[in-house]
Scaffold this motif. Structure first.
Motif, PDB file in Angstrom:
ATOM      1  N   VAL A  82       0.875  -1.172   0.000  1.00  0.00           N
ATOM      2  CA  VAL A  82       0.000   0.000   0.000  1.00  0.00           C
ATOM      3  C   VAL A  82       0.912   1.222   0.000  1.00  0.00           C
ATOM      4  CG1 VAL A  82      -1.703   1.291   1.343  1.00  0.00           C
ATOM      5  CG2 VAL A  82      -1.840  -1.204   1.227  1.00  0.00           C
ATOM      6  N   TYR A  83       0.579   2.197  -0.840  1.00  0.00           N
ATOM      7  CA  TYR A  83       1.425   3.366  -1.011  1.00  0.00           C
ATOM      8  C   TYR A  83       0.718   4.635  -0.526  1.00  0.00           C
ATOM      9  CZ  TYR A  83       3.421  -0.051  -4.211  1.00  0.00           C
ATOM     10  OH  TYR A  83       3.935  -1.197  -4.749  1.00  0.00           O
ATOM     11  N   PRO A  84       1.470   5.614  -0.029  1.00  0.00           N
ATOM     12  CA  PRO A  84       0.875   6.882   0.395  1.00  0.00           C
ATOM     13  C   PRO A  84       0.263   7.643  -0.782  1.00  0.00           C
ATOM     14  CG  PRO A  84       3.152   6.693   1.175  1.00  0.00           C
ATOM     15  CD  PRO A  84       2.919   5.575   0.217  1.00  0.00           C
ATOM     16  N   VAL A  85      -0.884   8.264  -0.521  1.00  0.00           N
ATOM     17  CA  VAL A  85      -1.586   9.071  -1.520  1.00  0.00           C
ATOM     18  C   VAL A  85      -1.691  10.497  -0.995  1.00  0.00           C
ATOM     19  CG1 VAL A  85      -3.760   9.413  -2.749  1.00  0.00           C
ATOM     20  CG2 VAL A  85      -2.950   7.097  -2.284  1.00  0.00           C
ATOM     21  N   THR A  86      -1.469  11.456  -1.883  1.00  0.00           N
ATOM     22  CA  THR A  86      -1.658  12.864  -1.569  1.00  0.00           C
ATOM     23  C   THR A  86      -2.571  13.456  -2.632  1.00  0.00           C
ATOM     24  OG1 THR A  86       0.588  12.994  -0.677  1.00  0.00           O
ATOM     25  CG2 THR A  86      -0.492  15.078  -1.216  1.00  0.00           C
ATOM     26  N   ILE A  87      -3.563  14.216  -2.189  1.00  0.00           N
ATOM     27  CA  ILE A  87      -4.425  14.936  -3.125  1.00  0.00           C
ATOM     28  C   ILE A  87      -3.947  16.383  -3.156  1.00  0.00           C
ATOM     29  CG2 ILE A  87      -6.786  15.607  -3.701  1.00  0.00           C
ATOM     30  CD1 ILE A  87      -6.217  12.553  -3.770  1.00  0.00           C
ATOM     31  N   ASP A  88      -3.572  16.846  -4.336  1.00  0.00           N
ATOM     32  CA  ASP A  88      -3.085  18.215  -4.532  1.00  0.00           C
ATOM     33  C   ASP A  88      -4.022  18.888  -5.531  1.00  0.00           C
ATOM     34  OD1 ASP A  88      -1.583  20.539  -4.726  1.00  0.00           O
ATOM     35  OD2 ASP A  88      -0.120  19.651  -6.103  1.00  0.00           O
ATOM     36  N   GLY A  89      -5.037  19.567  -5.005  1.00  0.00           N
ATOM     37  CA  GLY A  89      -6.050  20.137  -5.883  1.00  0.00           C
ATOM     38  C   GLY A  89      -6.827  19.022  -6.548  1.00  0.00           C
ATOM     39  N   GLU A  90      -6.702  18.906  -7.863  1.00  0.00           N
ATOM     40  CA  GLU A  90      -7.379  17.848  -8.627  1.00  0.00           C
ATOM     41  C   GLU A  90      -6.443  16.680  -8.944  1.00  0.00           C
ATOM     42  OE1 GLU A  90     -10.733  18.020  -9.400  1.00  0.00           O
ATOM     43  OE2 GLU A  90     -10.628  19.744  -8.082  1.00  0.00           O
ATOM     44  N   ARG A  91      -5.200  16.796  -8.516  1.00  0.00           N
ATOM     45  CA  ARG A  91      -4.191  15.773  -8.842  1.00  0.00           C
ATOM     46  C   ARG A  91      -4.085  14.728  -7.740  1.00  0.00           C
ATOM     47  NH1 ARG A  91       1.169  17.952 -10.759  1.00  0.00           N
ATOM     48  NH2 ARG A  91       1.553  17.915  -8.544  1.00  0.00           N
ATOM     49  N   VAL A  92      -4.032  13.459  -8.135  1.00  0.00           N
ATOM     50  CA  VAL A  92      -3.827  12.354  -7.203  1.00  0.00           C
ATOM     51  C   VAL A  92      -2.375  11.907  -7.349  1.00  0.00           C
ATOM     52  CG1 VAL A  92      -4.556  10.041  -6.507  1.00  0.00           C
ATOM     53  CG2 VAL A  92      -6.244  11.651  -7.458  1.00  0.00           C
TER      54      VAL A  92
ATOM     55  N   VAL B 201       0.915   9.612  -5.946  1.00  0.00           N
ATOM     56  CA  VAL B 201       1.236   8.369  -5.254  1.00  0.00           C
ATOM     57  C   VAL B 201       2.751   8.246  -5.156  1.00  0.00           C
ATOM     58  CG1 VAL B 201       1.076   5.840  -5.332  1.00  0.00           C
ATOM     59  CG2 VAL B 201      -0.866   7.237  -6.090  1.00  0.00           C
ATOM     60  N   ASP B 202       3.232   7.873  -3.968  1.00  0.00           N
ATOM     61  CA  ASP B 202       4.667   7.679  -3.746  1.00  0.00           C
ATOM     62  C   ASP B 202       4.952   6.189  -3.635  1.00  0.00           C
ATOM     63  OD1 ASP B 202       7.304   7.615  -2.994  1.00  0.00           O
ATOM     64  OD2 ASP B 202       7.092   9.114  -1.401  1.00  0.00           O
ATOM     65  N   ILE B 203       5.439   5.609  -4.728  1.00  0.00           N
ATOM     66  CA  ILE B 203       5.700   4.164  -4.741  1.00  0.00           C
ATOM     67  C   ILE B 203       7.023   3.799  -4.072  1.00  0.00           C
ATOM     68  CG2 ILE B 203       4.241   3.643  -6.714  1.00  0.00           C
ATOM     69  CD1 ILE B 203       6.846   3.622  -8.410  1.00  0.00           C
ATOM     70  N   ASP B 204       7.793   4.810  -3.649  1.00  0.00           N
ATOM     71  CA  ASP B 204       9.041   4.539  -2.963  1.00  0.00           C
ATOM     72  C   ASP B 204       8.834   4.306  -1.465  1.00  0.00           C
ATOM     73  OD1 ASP B 204      10.552   4.752  -5.282  1.00  0.00           O
ATOM     74  OD2 ASP B 204      10.645   6.927  -5.083  1.00  0.00           O
ATOM     75  N   GLN B 205       7.617   4.544  -0.989  1.00  0.00           N
ATOM     76  CA  GLN B 205       7.285   4.297   0.414  1.00  0.00           C
ATOM     77  C   GLN B 205       6.112   3.342   0.457  1.00  0.00           C
ATOM     78  OE1 GLN B 205       6.776   7.750   2.939  1.00  0.00           O
ATOM     79  NE2 GLN B 205       7.746   9.025   1.421  1.00  0.00           N
ATOM     80  N   THR B 206       6.004   2.622   1.550  1.00  0.00           N
ATOM     81  CA  THR B 206       4.812   1.790   1.748  1.00  0.00           C
ATOM     82  C   THR B 206       4.192   2.159   3.078  1.00  0.00           C
ATOM     83  OG1 THR B 206       6.149   0.002   2.678  1.00  0.00           O
ATOM     84  CG2 THR B 206       5.590  -0.156   0.352  1.00  0.00           C
ATOM     85  N   VAL B 207       2.889   1.976   3.157  1.00  0.00           N
ATOM     86  CA  VAL B 207       2.152   2.246   4.383  1.00  0.00           C
ATOM     87  C   VAL B 207       2.222   0.996   5.251  1.00  0.00           C
ATOM     88  CG1 VAL B 207      -0.124   2.791   5.308  1.00  0.00           C
ATOM     89  CG2 VAL B 207       0.638   3.833   3.175  1.00  0.00           C
ATOM     90  N   SER B 208       2.607   1.155   6.499  1.00  0.00           N
ATOM     91  CA  SER B 208       2.702   0.013   7.412  1.00  0.00           C
ATOM     92  C   SER B 208       1.336  -0.286   8.001  1.00  0.00           C
ATOM     93  CB  SER B 208       3.672   0.302   8.556  1.00  0.00           C
ATOM     94  OG  SER B 208       4.944   0.552   8.036  1.00  0.00           O
ATOM     95  N   PRO B 209       0.976  -1.588   8.094  1.00  0.00           N
ATOM     96  CA  PRO B 209      -0.288  -1.943   8.745  1.00  0.00           C
ATOM     97  C   PRO B 209      -0.295  -1.470  10.192  1.00  0.00           C
ATOM     98  CG  PRO B 209       0.664  -3.839   7.623  1.00  0.00           C
ATOM     99  CD  PRO B 209       1.692  -2.740   7.594  1.00  0.00           C
ATOM    100  N   SER B 210      -1.445  -0.950  10.665  1.00  0.00           N
ATOM    101  CA  SER B 210      -1.533  -0.489  12.040  1.00  0.00           C
ATOM    102  C   SER B 210      -1.937  -1.598  12.963  1.00  0.00           C
ATOM    103  CB  SER B 210      -2.548   0.614  12.195  1.00  0.00           C
ATOM    104  OG  SER B 210      -2.672   1.409  11.079  1.00  0.00           O
TER     105      SER B 210
END
Length: 113
Positions: A92-102, A104-113
């Protein structure tokens, strides 16, 4: 690398997924950009850990995506499988919404909580 433009917010309706290919250090990375039932954004590997098929072709229900081939389900927040036959999580990768742009940073992964 940093976050990359994956799509525009208008490209994905709630409870839908879009397959995108982003450029990783070792070549293209297939990502499913997903909007859950609450309208939250997620980015998850597009490749099912059970069978090498596209998760973005499956159904999105709430915070889960189901693989269309064998019915494995994955939590969009953690990548953990929630229904067999899959037993391994997907990235799972971090997502940032910048205005209308989605983005994604594939160099990082989201750790399960």
């Amino acid at each position: 690398m940093t976050a990359q433009l994956a799509c525009m917010t208008d490209d994905v309706a709630p409870e839908e997924a879009l397959r995108v290919e982003l450029e990783g250090e070792k070549g293209p990375v297939e990502v499913a950009v997903v909007r859950d039932g609450d309208g939250n954004w997620h980015a998850i590997s597009d490749i099912c850990s059970h069978g090498a098929v596209s998760l973005s072709d499956g159904e999105v229900e709430g915070c889960f995506i189901e693989c269309w081939l064998h019915g494995s389900q994955f939590d969009l927040r953690t990548g953990m499988p929630t229904a067999l036959p899959a037993m391994r999580p997907v990235p799972v990768y971090p997502v940032t919404i910048d205005g209308e742009r989605v983005l994604v940073d594939i160099d990082q992964t989201v750790s399960p909580s």
